[in-house]
Design an enzyme around this catalytic site. Structure first.
Site, short mmCIF file in Angstrom:
data_model
loop_
_atom_site.label_atom_id
_atom_site.label_comp_id
_atom_site.label_asym_id
_atom_site.label_seq_id
_atom_site.Cartn_x
_atom_site.Cartn_y
_atom_site.Cartn_z
N LYS A 266 0.86 -1.19 0.00
CA LYS A 266 0.00 0.00 0.00
C LYS A 266 0.90 1.24 0.00
O LYS A 266 1.66 1.46 0.93
CB LYS A 266 -0.90 0.00 1.24
CG LYS A 266 -1.66 1.33 1.47
CD LYS A 266 -2.57 1.30 2.70
CE LYS A 266 -3.14 2.69 3.00
NZ LYS A 266 -4.03 2.72 4.19
N ASP A 271 -2.40 10.31 3.48
CA ASP A 271 -3.81 9.94 3.67
C ASP A 271 -4.52 10.99 4.52
O ASP A 271 -4.47 10.94 5.74
CB ASP A 271 -3.90 8.56 4.33
CG ASP A 271 -5.35 8.09 4.51
OD1 ASP A 271 -6.26 8.72 3.93
OD2 ASP A 271 -5.55 7.09 5.24
N LYS A 278 -9.90 13.18 7.88
CA LYS A 278 -9.43 12.79 9.21
C LYS A 278 -9.37 14.02 10.11
O LYS A 278 -9.21 15.13 9.63
CB LYS A 278 -8.01 12.21 9.10
CG LYS A 278 -7.94 10.82 8.51
CD LYS A 278 -6.50 10.31 8.53
CE LYS A 278 -6.40 8.91 7.95
NZ LYS A 278 -7.12 7.89 8.72
N ASP A 289 1.72 6.46 5.54
CA ASP A 289 0.73 5.53 5.01
C ASP A 289 1.23 4.80 3.76
O ASP A 289 0.49 4.04 3.14
CB ASP A 289 -0.59 6.26 4.73
CG ASP A 289 -1.80 5.36 4.92
OD1 ASP A 289 -1.66 4.31 5.57
OD2 ASP A 289 -2.88 5.71 4.41
N ASP A 348 -12.02 7.35 3.60
CA ASP A 348 -10.82 7.10 4.41
C ASP A 348 -10.45 5.61 4.44
O ASP A 348 -9.37 5.24 4.90
CB ASP A 348 -11.04 7.63 5.83
CG ASP A 348 -9.75 7.80 6.59
OD1 ASP A 348 -8.67 7.72 5.96
OD2 ASP A 348 -9.81 8.04 7.81
N GLU A 350 -9.33 3.84 2.12
CA GLU A 350 -8.80 3.91 0.75
C GLU A 350 -7.76 2.84 0.46
O GLU A 350 -7.56 2.47 -0.69
CB GLU A 350 -8.22 5.30 0.49
CG GLU A 350 -6.78 5.53 0.95
CD GLU A 350 -6.57 5.38 2.45
OE1 GLU A 350 -7.55 5.52 3.21
OE2 GLU A 350 -5.43 5.11 2.87
N ARG A 352 -7.65 -0.36 1.06
CA ARG A 352 -8.22 -1.57 0.44
C ARG A 352 -8.62 -1.32 -1.00
O ARG A 352 -8.64 -2.24 -1.82
CB ARG A 352 -9.40 -2.07 1.30
CG ARG A 352 -10.52 -1.08 1.42
CD ARG A 352 -11.44 -1.39 2.61
NE ARG A 352 -10.89 -0.93 3.88
CZ ARG A 352 -11.47 -1.13 5.05
NH1 ARG A 352 -12.64 -1.76 5.12
NH2 ARG A 352 -10.91 -0.68 6.15
N1 BES Z 1 -4.16 4.64 6.91
C1 BES Z 1 -5.33 4.45 7.69
C2 BES Z 1 -5.13 3.47 8.84
C3 BES Z 1 -4.30 3.98 9.98
C4 BES Z 1 -4.82 4.91 10.86
C5 BES Z 1 -3.06 3.47 10.20
C6 BES Z 1 -4.05 5.35 11.91
C7 BES Z 1 -2.30 3.89 11.27
C8 BES Z 1 -2.79 4.85 12.12
C9 BES Z 1 -6.45 3.89 6.81
O1 BES Z 1 -6.47 4.35 5.51
C10 BES Z 1 -7.73 4.31 7.44
O2 BES Z 1 -7.97 5.49 7.48
N2 BES Z 1 -8.51 3.36 7.92
C11 BES Z 1 -9.72 3.65 8.57
C12 BES Z 1 -10.75 2.65 8.10
C13 BES Z 1 -12.14 2.97 8.52
C14 BES Z 1 -12.63 4.21 7.81
C15 BES Z 1 -13.02 1.79 8.19
C16 BES Z 1 -9.51 3.54 10.07
O3 BES Z 1 -8.75 2.67 10.49
O4 BES Z 1 -10.03 4.35 10.80
ZN ZN Z 2 -4.67 4.92 4.73
MN MN Z 3 -7.52 6.19 5.33
#
Ligand code: BES
Ligand code: ZN
Ligand code: MN
Length: 498
Positions: A266, A271, A278, A289, A348, A350, A352
């Site tokens: 990834k 992000d 966010k 990210d 967010d 993204e 996947r």
């Molecule tokens: N890159 C983030 C995941 C992340 C967040 C990694 C904080 C490390 C620290 C990912 O893209 C994301 O935002 N995931 C969301 C998914 C949710 C919207 C289902 C998450 O984990 O909040």
């Molecule tokens: Zn992300």
């Molecule tokens: Mn995200």
């Protein structure tokens, strides 16, 4: 800094600093014993007086020991035998390398007799000495006007018994390659989002192809990806001024006809969350990210340096996730390369989306195994904290290999279930799949999403959200997963040879 394996008697070694270990309860290693008798019982005296006990993490610098050629002797406490875990071993080596470097000496000799760990695997111990002392001396200065002082420690010698030399030298070469892969991953991770863009990652891949004859690279641009039908990957990059890229890196170390193993990273170079923006606090950390991409790029570099007799395909799905008038909106439906449609309920989620198209693309290589690496879910940090990588797989044999590799390499993963019962959380009223599955089991439903695109091969997913970087004062990328991936591929290479 370079490494070299040497043999000889610790007492007579000419060096600025000789490093030896003593375990708890006056448990002398052979080298410590030799130094002690040459120095007329100096070390035993130190223990008798209570000035040194050998507990883990203790260290003491001694100068001009009588009867000893080395200018300085650095005593390390190894702790109790039976309690020398891999984590403690890592802390110990890290502290030793930092201490030696601070001395400002140009060379040092490690004479630890394989006693920093409880196993008697000379290969593993030597490799870890190399990997972790080199990681300890990494420092970031790419975007500082004042560059870090160059590392003064130029040569680190590792003392071993003569009959172990060949084994140790092999470990040294592997260790240096893995250490370089780790430091590449850290450097890419640490670079800010305005420098390390999808285009920057593409240039990095091109440089790898320049450096290694065994590596070739193809970069797919936004036009090619749109034409091909990568609607999910393209949807993530839509809000950004910088277009997405799919990096296709091929390493050929075996016969061309042999099916490759595949790594998919990834590479979200920043992000923001997109329209599902966010919160502001710590958002800077979302430059990390792309650490999944960084770790597969570090791994392929190490594999090429080790010249492993395998074939490997590495894909990086690179995009910047931004809000804008042109960005993807919650509720938008896109068609993936696989033909399945996805309702993007949260922009967010993204990672996947970029991964699913890369995972469909990888099918064309008929891979023997596919491992994706991603900072995918905040939920993984809640589940496993900052110690273990989350592992989910559709193939238990592959999962076991990765668990073992992580254990061996000191870069551990922990498996979570990928049961069918979780799949309905991804039901959508308007598309084949929704891109989020609600709050419960967020790491698992993210993997469930990916599993819809990985039915044709043995696949494992590594969620490195909790381990890819440190926050706070020690903020910075860790290079985590490079050692595990390299170990997995080393094991495959070895399996093939036997
Ligand atoms: N890159 C983030 C995941 C992340 C967040 C990694 C904080 C490390 C620290 C990912 O893209 C994301 O935002 N995931 C969301 C998914 C949710 C919207 C289902 C998450 O984990 O909040
Ligand atoms: Zn992300
Ligand atoms: Mn995200």
């Amino acid at each position: 800094m370079d490494f070299e394996i040497i043999n000889g008697a610790p007492v007579q070694i000419e060096t600025d600093c000789l490093v030896i270990g003593i375990g708890a309860d006056a448990d002398f290693t052979p080298s410590a014993e030799a130094i002690d008798s040459a120095a007329g019982g100096y070390l035993k005296g130190l223990l008798d007086s209570g000035d040194f006990s050998g507990k883990n993490g203790e260290s003491q610098l001694l100068r001009d020991l009588p009867g000893v050629t080395a200018k300085r002797v650095l005593l390390l406490g190894l702790g109790k035998a039976g309690e020398r875990s891999i984590g403690k071993q890592q802390t110990l080596i890290n502290a030793a390398a930092t201490t030696i470097n601070k001395l400002g000496v140009a060379s040092a000799v490690l004479a630890l007799d394989g006693a920093t760990s409880d196993d008697d695997d000379i290969y593993r111990d030597t490799r870890h000495l190399v990997e972790w002392s080199s990681a300890a001396l990494y420092s970031y200065d790419a975007t500082k006007s004042k560059k870090a002082d160059p590392v003064k420690l130029e040569h680190l010698f590792i003392l071993c018994e003569e009959e172990q030399t060949e084994l140790a030298e092999g470990a040294l070469l592997d260790g240096v390659a893995i250490a370089n892969g780790v430091s590449t991953a850290r450097e890419l991770g640490n670079l800010p989002g305005n420098i390390c863009t999808p285009l920057y990652l593409a240039d990095h891949a091109k440089n790898l192809a320049e450096e290694f004859d065994s590596i070739s690279v193809e970069i797919l641009d936004e036009k090619q990806m749109t034409e091909m039908g990568m609607g999910a990957l393209m949807a993530v990059g839509k809000g950004s001024e910088i277009p997405p890229r799919l990096l296709v890196i091929k390493y050929t170390g075996a016969d061309e006809s042999e099916k490759p193993h595949a790594l998919v990273g990834k590479g979200i170079t920043f992000d923001t969350g997109g329209i599902s923006l966010k919160p502001g606090a710590e958002m800077d950390e979302m430059k990390f990210d792309m650490c999944g991409a960084a770790s597969v790029l570090g791994a392929v570099e190490a594999v090429a340096e080790m010249a492993l007799p395998i074939n490997l395909v590495v894909l990086v799905a690179a995009a910047e996730n931004m809000p804008s008038g042109n960005a993807t909106k919650p509720g938008d439906v896109v068609t993936t390369l696989s033909g399945q449609t996805v309702e993007i309920l949260n922009t967010d989620a993204e990672g996947r989306l970029v991964l699913c198209d890369a995972l469909t693309y990888v099918e064309r290589f008929e891979p023997q195994s596919v491992i994706d690496v991603a900072t995918l879910t905040g939920a993984c940090i809640i589940a496993l904290g900052h110690q273990a990588t989350g592992l989910l797989s559709n193939n238990q044999e592959l999962a076991n290999k990765l668990l073992d590799a992580g254990q061996y390499a000191g870069d551990r993963a922990w498996q979570l279930p990928l049961w069918d019962e979780y799949q309905p959380q991804l039901d959508s009223n308007f598309a084949d799949i929704a891109n989020i599955g609600g709050r419960p089991a967020g790491t698992i439903t993210a993997a469930c999403f990916l599993s819809r695109f990985t039915k044709k091969f043995a696949w494992a997913h590594l969620d490195i959200a909790g381990v890819a970087w440190n926050s706070g004062k020690a903020k910075g990328a860790t290079g985590r997963c490079v050692p595990m991936l390299c170990q997995y591929l080393l094991d495959i290479a070895e399996e093939k040879e036997s």
